[in-house]
Design an enzyme around this catalytic site. Sequence first.
Site, PDB file in Angstrom:
ATOM      1  CE  LYS A 179      -2.808   2.128   4.853  1.00  0.00           C
ATOM      2  NZ  LYS A 179      -2.738   1.282   3.639  1.00  0.00           N
ATOM      3  CB  SER A 210      -0.942   0.016   1.204  1.00  0.00           C
ATOM      4  OG  SER A 210      -0.225   0.148   2.412  1.00  0.00           O
TER       5      SER A 210
END
Length: 279
Positions: free
Chosen positions: A120, A42
């Site tokens: 993230k 990701s």
Amino acid sequence: MAEEAKTGSGIWETIKTIVYALLIAGIFRTLFFQPFWIPSGSMKETLLIGDFLFVNKMAYGYSYASCPSLIISRVGLNIDAEDVCGWMKSEDNSRIWGGEPARGDVIVFRHPVSGRDYIKRLMGLPGDRIQVRNGQVILNGTPVPQQPDGVFTELSEPQGPQRLRPRCENGPVGLGGLCEKSRLIETLPNGVSYDVLNIGKQGSDNTGIYTVPEGHYFFMGDNRDNSSDSRVPQSAGGVGYVPYENLIGRADRIMFSSAGRSMLFFWTWRGDRFFKAVN
């Protein structure tokens, strides 16, 4: 008898040494740096599957989420951070010696629902309005600049211990083929620049407007079309807004990287990523 006493004493000293070592390791991991192994794609290409880094836990101070979880599914071990440090949870979403994260930081945080650790990039601060239109982030009404920067390529093959196959912009690619994604350089208002990848058109390329609540943050993955992040609310299985006390620490530097199923497979080591700064 003397020999038996000596043997018993030696065993007891060994047990004490192991216990002390575990305590010291636990304190070090709780207060200073926590190891983190990248399990998914990701955050490509900033972080690749198999990158190993230490998370700086001093950057934002401490909360109950600073305590490490110990999860080994194969043996049924599941000791959650909240089980150990739930007494530190605060009603006002605060931290001890709290520091403010900066937009663009790459952060490990505790998922507000599942309790799992996620990594993230911080895109939205409290009070920000964020929207994505045609794959471009609109921050407080202003598009975040994106500059085309060629193509990111990798082999279409199983990656990491979970043997995940990458998604490709150039269509379904057979095993061993070249998987391509468009690369763009994105630059935030504070000057932080990083690469983002595009795989294709999908629902998360166009969203409504998110207004980040006070005391919460909005996160996105750099591999935009392959990231479960704040664009999807928690009620729909996403990350949603992340409370301040759920931050664990900042990712500053990759210490080691392996493209194989195990870090012991030395022929899969990525030497060019050792000690690489995380931008």
